[in-house]
Design a protein around this motif. Structure first.
Motif, PDB file in Angstrom:
ATOM      1  N   LYS A   1       0.844  -1.192   0.000  1.00 38.24           N
ATOM      2  CA  LYS A   1       0.000   0.000   0.000  1.00 38.24           C
ATOM      3  C   LYS A   1       0.876   1.237   0.000  1.00 38.24           C
ATOM      4  N   SER A   2       0.264   2.364  -0.394  1.00 36.51           N
ATOM      5  CA  SER A   2       1.011   3.617  -0.390  1.00 36.51           C
ATOM      6  C   SER A   2       0.054   4.787  -0.275  1.00 36.51           C
ATOM      7  N   VAL A   3       0.602   5.899   0.194  1.00 34.40           N
ATOM      8  CA  VAL A   3      -0.090   7.182   0.226  1.00 34.40           C
ATOM      9  C   VAL A   3       0.704   8.149  -0.638  1.00 34.40           C
ATOM     10  N   SER A   4       0.040   8.788  -1.582  1.00 35.45           N
ATOM     11  CA  SER A   4       0.718   9.730  -2.470  1.00 35.45           C
ATOM     12  C   SER A   4       0.104  11.113  -2.325  1.00 35.45           C
ATOM     13  N   GLN A   5       0.942  12.129  -2.521  1.00 35.04           N
ATOM     14  CA  GLN A   5       0.498  13.514  -2.487  1.00 35.04           C
ATOM     15  C   GLN A   5       1.177  14.272  -3.619  1.00 35.04           C
ATOM     16  N   VAL A   6       0.415  15.104  -4.283  1.00 28.89           N
ATOM     17  CA  VAL A   6       0.981  15.946  -5.329  1.00 28.89           C
ATOM     18  C   VAL A   6       0.331  17.312  -5.239  1.00 28.89           C
ATOM     19  N   ALA A   7       1.139  18.344  -5.325  1.00 27.99           N
ATOM     20  CA  ALA A   7       0.645  19.715  -5.253  1.00 27.99           C
ATOM     21  C   ALA A   7       1.436  20.566  -6.234  1.00 27.99           C
ATOM     22  N   ASP A   8       0.751  21.526  -6.839  1.00 27.72           N
ATOM     23  CA  ASP A   8       1.466  22.478  -7.686  1.00 27.72           C
ATOM     24  C   ASP A   8       0.767  23.823  -7.629  1.00 27.72           C
ATOM     25  N   VAL A   9       1.532  24.873  -7.835  1.00 26.23           N
ATOM     26  CA  VAL A   9       1.002  26.228  -7.867  1.00 26.23           C
ATOM     27  C   VAL A   9       1.701  26.975  -8.992  1.00 26.23           C
ATOM     28  N   GLU A  10       0.948  27.799  -9.711  1.00 21.27           N
ATOM     29  CA  GLU A  10       1.495  28.547 -10.831  1.00 21.27           C
ATOM     30  C   GLU A  10       0.933  29.957 -10.820  1.00 21.27           C
ATOM     31  N   ALA A  11       1.736  30.888 -11.280  1.00 25.21           N
ATOM     32  CA  ALA A  11       1.295  32.269 -11.410  1.00 25.21           C
ATOM     33  C   ALA A  11       2.037  32.898 -12.578  1.00 25.21           C
ATOM     34  N   GLY A  12       1.314  33.695 -13.387  1.00 26.13           N
ATOM     35  CA  GLY A  12       1.995  34.305 -14.512  1.00 26.13           C
ATOM     36  C   GLY A  12       1.115  35.269 -15.266  1.00 26.13           C
ATOM     37  N   PHE A  13       1.748  35.990 -16.182  1.00 23.23           N
ATOM     38  CA  PHE A  13       1.085  36.951 -17.047  1.00 23.23           C
ATOM     39  C   PHE A  13       1.091  36.430 -18.474  1.00 23.23           C
ATOM     40  N   ALA A  14      -0.052  36.520 -19.141  1.00 21.52           N
ATOM     41  CA  ALA A  14      -0.157  36.075 -20.517  1.00 21.52           C
ATOM     42  C   ALA A  14       0.575  37.035 -21.440  1.00 21.52           C
ATOM     43  N   PRO A  15       0.980  36.549 -22.613  1.00 22.12           N
ATOM     44  CA  PRO A  15       1.597  37.451 -23.594  1.00 22.12           C
ATOM     45  C   PRO A  15       0.688  38.636 -23.907  1.00 22.12           C
ATOM     46  N   GLY A  16       1.306  39.804 -23.993  1.00 22.41           N
ATOM     47  CA  GLY A  16       0.536  40.993 -24.349  1.00 22.41           C
ATOM     48  C   GLY A  16      -0.104  41.697 -23.176  1.00 22.41           C
ATOM     49  N   THR A  17       0.131  41.242 -21.945  1.00 21.68           N
ATOM     50  CA  THR A  17      -0.419  41.941 -20.781  1.00 21.68           C
ATOM     51  C   THR A  17       0.617  42.916 -20.223  1.00 21.68           C
ATOM     52  N   VAL A  18       1.637  42.422 -19.557  1.00 22.76           N
ATOM     53  CA  VAL A  18       2.685  43.312 -19.045  1.00 22.76           C
ATOM     54  C   VAL A  18       3.895  43.353 -19.970  1.00 22.76           C
ATOM     55  N   LEU A  19       4.066  42.294 -20.780  1.00 22.93           N
ATOM     56  CA  LEU A  19       5.178  42.200 -21.737  1.00 22.93           C
ATOM     57  C   LEU A  19       4.657  41.582 -23.026  1.00 22.93           C
ATOM     58  N   PRO A  20       5.401  41.753 -24.119  1.00 20.62           N
ATOM     59  CA  PRO A  20       4.987  41.084 -25.360  1.00 20.62           C
ATOM     60  C   PRO A  20       4.995  39.566 -25.237  1.00 20.62           C
ATOM     61  N   VAL A  21       5.824  39.033 -24.337  1.00 17.38           N
ATOM     62  CA  VAL A  21       5.867  37.596 -24.095  1.00 17.38           C
ATOM     63  C   VAL A  21       5.219  37.300 -22.753  1.00 17.38           C
ATOM     64  N   GLY A  22       4.807  36.051 -22.570  1.00 13.96           N
ATOM     65  CA  GLY A  22       4.272  35.648 -21.287  1.00 13.96           C
ATOM     66  C   GLY A  22       5.382  35.258 -20.336  1.00 13.96           C
ATOM     67  N   VAL A  23       5.214  35.589 -19.066  1.00 17.81           N
ATOM     68  CA  VAL A  23       6.202  35.215 -18.048  1.00 17.81           C
ATOM     69  C   VAL A  23       5.456  34.600 -16.873  1.00 17.81           C
ATOM     70  N   GLY A  24       6.100  33.646 -16.225  1.00 14.86           N
ATOM     71  CA  GLY A  24       5.456  32.989 -15.104  1.00 14.86           C
ATOM     72  C   GLY A  24       6.440  32.226 -14.248  1.00 14.86           C
ATOM     73  N   VAL A  25       5.987  31.833 -13.072  1.00 14.56           N
ATOM     74  CA  VAL A  25       6.769  31.004 -12.157  1.00 14.56           C
ATOM     75  C   VAL A  25       5.840  29.926 -11.612  1.00 14.56           C
ATOM     76  N   GLY A  26       6.425  28.854 -11.141  1.00 14.82           N
ATOM     77  CA  GLY A  26       5.628  27.777 -10.581  1.00 14.82           C
ATOM     78  C   GLY A  26       6.470  26.845  -9.750  1.00 14.82           C
ATOM     79  N   GLY A  27       5.808  26.062  -8.958  1.00 18.30           N
ATOM     80  CA  GLY A  27       6.482  25.056  -8.161  1.00 18.30           C
ATOM     81  C   GLY A  27       5.594  23.845  -8.002  1.00 18.30           C
ATOM     82  N   SER A  28       6.211  22.685  -7.775  1.00 20.64           N
ATOM     83  CA  SER A  28       5.438  21.460  -7.586  1.00 20.64           C
ATOM     84  C   SER A  28       6.120  20.567  -6.563  1.00 20.64           C
ATOM     85  N   PHE A  29       5.296  19.692  -5.971  1.00 19.37           N
ATOM     86  CA  PHE A  29       5.781  18.770  -4.947  1.00 19.37           C
ATOM     87  C   PHE A  29       5.071  17.440  -5.132  1.00 19.37           C
ATOM     88  N   TYR A  30       5.842  16.359  -5.152  1.00 14.92           N
ATOM     89  CA  TYR A  30       5.272  15.009  -5.235  1.00 14.92           C
ATOM     90  C   TYR A  30       5.940  14.142  -4.182  1.00 14.92           C
TER      91      TYR A  30
END
Length: 567
Positions: free
Chosen positions: A220-249
């Motif tokens: 048997k096993s117990v698994s956990q997975v979490a992720d969070v992301e945040a960013g700006f789409a292209p054409g909002t603050v810059l011509p390109v999209g920029v973002g950061v994120g993290g994940s845990f498994y």
């Protein structure tokens, strides 16, 4: 055209999967007798939007409990010629519930076989698949799902479909998962987060343990997975999209206290190449560790095996690293979405200290057909991998069952994308592994005829600490090539038919295990005597061949006649 970009690369590729509407219901063996309904795909580009904004169609509630009594005859074709007779009693429920903010599909069944004579043993089984979601508040959904099924475990942990007539030599697999998803916006900033927790248990009867080597069988096993992301789409603050994120498994496996832990953080840049094409670059840091303890030893230095047939963990032993990789990771991806019905993504980069690649293809030319392809690369244990597969199943499906045993087959019937479990169930070794593979499914509906095909390849390279009893599994490679297909439809207003086939080709470089292949085919015919009473006739053929001349091939044929009453 603006595209959301503040995501980890794994989530970016999930965006390429088109959100799916409610597929047409075909019912158990294509015979639910309920009303049919269908709706076109919504075509939303983001998977998080799919989960947070489903339920756009009308309300649909279909809950069909039933009781069933069957008479089964099974003839052994090889290596012997025994003929055995069983009476099978079953209760179950098939359900599909959808509204504006909630939805669920479920098929759960309990059956009991009573053998006639000394060689036809009694047995029972629970099988089922459930998946659903509910919207807590706009942008926040809660998802959950579960699986119960049976497999035949070969020596070394290879697993084949259970064949005809479930009994007490089968291995039971149970798995559940659940968790919230959040999608929100703060000005131009897109934010999303997900969390999933899962539990998986592999259970063997004493008869099954006596028939094979279970010392390294997953418990048997117990698994956990979490992720969070945040960013700006292209054409909002810059011509390109920029973002950061993290994940845990993290997955904690009871066998020898194994633990898989994978943490990462990334920064991403999304470059719009054209109206339908984007390029995504990601760079970040990852830390992956796999560790375990050794088995308890007796006075002679031999590992102790517990009453369940598995190694007993020495809790006082220090934890030993089997895998420790950390450092810079990067990915380069291309995403192509020419229409709401077609999307393609592909990426290549560096993960787990080596080159990693993957991608997805989703193509739905109309509301009655769907092609889905996924290429994957990850590190997990058996339970975590199964939870991942369950989480990727569509929300609206009908379970494809064996018409004789009632057990689940490799895929579900759905027009909503990837819909097969066969790749995740091919091996139940307790050791952790790196899995690479491909899974493809195609489903279609022509008039009232429903058909589907799933094929795939799964390669697992096992990872274990050399100085523990699991060390013999380190570097072992299991390969599972699988196929599953179904077809069915009505024959007039009160009759119908269905058929399905499956095959699993299992190979390994484990010197203590042999390659094996499982085959099966079945067909059934039904007729409604009243709106709630149905009679069924079915036949099936199953076989197992092994790449070991000292072990006989197994072939059997079965036939069923039964009655079902639906409430």
């Amino acid at each position: 055209m603006k595209q959301a970009s503040g995501l980890t690369l794994g989530a970016v590729f999930a965006l390429a999967l088109p959100a799916a509407g409610h597929a047409q219901s075909i019912g158990y063996e294509g015979m639910s007798g309920g009303q049919e309904s269908s709706a076109p795909a919504t075509g939303k580009p983001e998977r998080q939007s799919k989960r947070a904004g489903r339920g756009q169609g009308g309300k649909r509630v279909e809950v069909v409990p039933y009781i069933e009594v069957d008479q089964i005859v099974t003839a052994e074709l090889s290596p012997g010629n025994d003929v055995m007779t069983y009476t099978q009693a079953a209760v179950g429920v098939d359900a599909a519930i959808y509204g504006r903010n909630n939805g669920a599909s479920a098929s759960v069944r309990y059956e009991r076989q009573f053998g006639w004579g000394k060689r036809a043993s009694d047995g029972d089984a629970i099988s089922g698949l459930v998946r659903g979601y509910t919207t807590i508040v706009p942008g926040v959904t809660l998802e959950a799902g579960g699986l119960a099924t049976q497999v035949d475990v070969e020596n070394g942990g290879q697993a084949l479909g259970p064949g005809q007539v479930s009994d007490d030599t089968k291995t039971n697999i149970y798995s559940v998962y659940g968790g919230p998803s959040v999608v929100t916006r703060a000005g131009d900033l897109d934010v999303s987060a997900n969390y999933r927790a899962g539990f998986t248990k592999v259970d063997q009867s004493s008869t099954a343990r006596e028939s094979g080597n279970t010392a390294q069988l997953f418990d048997k096993s117990v698994s956990q997975v979490a992720d969070v992301e945040a960013g700006f789409a292209p054409g909002t603050v810059l011509p390109v999209g920029v973002g950061v994120g993290g994940s845990f498994y993290q997955e904690d496996i009871s066998n020898l206290d194994q633990r898989v832990r994978d943490m990462q953080a990334r920064a991403l840049v999304t470059v719009p190449v054209s109206r339908t094409v984007q390029a995504v670059g990601a760079i970040g840091y990852e830390d992956v560790e796999i560790s375990s303890r050794d088995a308890l030893r007796d006075a002679n230095g031999l590992p102790v095996i517990g009453s369940d047939g598995r190694y007993v963990t020495d809790k006082s032993a220090p934890r030993q690293l089997a895998y420790d990789v950390s450092g810079l990771i990067w990915d380069v991806a291309v995403m192509w979405r020419p229409s709401r019905r077609t999307s393609l993504s592909a990426h290549i980069g560096r993960r787990y200290g080596t080159t990693s690649f993957g991608g997805t293809l989703a193509y739905a030319p109309n509301d009655r057909s769907n092609l889905s392809v996924s290429v994957y690369d990850n590190v997990a244990g058996f339970g975590g991998q199964l939870n991942r597969t369950l989480d990727q199943l569509p929300d609206d499906f009908q379970v494809v069952r064996d018409p004789i045993t009632g057990d689940l087959r490799g895929c579900v019937a759905s027009l909503d994308g990837g819909n097969c479990l066969s790749g995740a169930l091919g091996s139940v070794r307790s050791a952790t592994f790196r899995a690479r593979g491909i899974s493809a499914s195609y489903s279609m509906q022509v008039g009232r005829l429903n058909a589907g095909l799933g094929v795939g390849y799964d390669r697992r390279k096992y990872i274990a600490a050399q100085d523990t009893v699991l060390g013999a599994s380190d570097g072992v490679i299991d390969e599972n090539t699988w196929l599953a297909a179904y077809v069915g439809g009505p024959l007039g207003p009160v009759a119908g038919w269905s058929a399905n086939v499956y095959a699993n080709w299992l190979s390994t470089n484990d010197p203590l295990a042999a390659d094996s292949t499982g085959y099966g085919a079945s067909a059934s015919y039904y007729r409604m005597f009243t709106p709630k009473l149905r009679g069924t006739l079915a036949v099936g053929l199953d076989g197992v061949t092994r790449d070991d001349p000292s072990i006989d091939d197994l072939w059997s044929a079965s036939a069923l006649a039964g009655l079902r009453y639906s409430f």
